[in-house]
Design a protein around this motif. Structure first.
Motif, PDB file in Angstrom:
ATOM      1  N   ASP A  45       0.862  -1.246  -0.018  1.00  0.00           N
ATOM      2  CA  ASP A  45      -0.153  -0.084  -0.053  1.00  0.00           C
ATOM      3  C   ASP A  45       0.801   1.414  -0.044  1.00  0.00           C
ATOM      4  OD1 ASP A  45      -2.374  -1.517  -0.072  1.00  0.00           O
ATOM      5  OD2 ASP A  45      -2.449  -1.604   2.114  1.00  0.00           O
ATOM      6  N   ALA A  46       2.021   1.388   0.657  1.00  0.00           N
ATOM      7  CA  ALA A  46       2.990   2.410   0.822  1.00  0.00           C
ATOM      8  C   ALA A  46       3.552   2.378  -0.478  1.00  0.00           C
ATOM      9  CB  ALA A  46       3.649   2.368   1.961  1.00  0.00           C
ATOM     10  N   PRO A  73      -0.447   9.058   4.600  1.00  0.00           N
ATOM     11  CA  PRO A  73      -1.459   8.328   3.777  1.00  0.00           C
ATOM     12  C   PRO A  73      -2.545   9.081   3.438  1.00  0.00           C
ATOM     13  CG  PRO A  73      -1.433   7.342   6.065  1.00  0.00           C
ATOM     14  CD  PRO A  73      -0.480   8.414   6.009  1.00  0.00           C
TER      15      PRO A  73
END
Length: 79
Positions: A45-46, A73
């Motif tokens: 995700d990052a 985020p």
């Protein structure tokens, strides 16, 4: 160096086995699974490197996985 999931699992196994007393196998397996999922999510995700920090206290264990992106985020549209 980018932390890989297999390295995170291995490091967690080593950490847990060094504890006195070492956690029972079902508990240790649960911790390794949580670490594996957290590192996978951070990498996927990052899209960046991440760090893993394990700390043992009497009766508790703290697992911290931090992605190394400088940006906070952001919300994504679900796929």
């Amino acid at each position: 160096m980018r932390l890989r999931v297999v390295e995170a699992r291995d490091a967690t196994h080593d950490f847990l086995n060094a504890l006195e007393p070492a956690p029972a196998p079902p508990a240790a397996d649960s911790v390794v699974l949580v670490v594996s999922e957290l590192v996978t999510n951070a990498l996927r995700d990052a899209g960046s490197e991440c760090s893993l920090h394990l700390t043992a206290h009497p009766g508790t264990l703290t697992v911290t996985v931090t992605d190394l992106r400088p940006n906070p985020p952001r919300t994504r549209t679900p796929t």
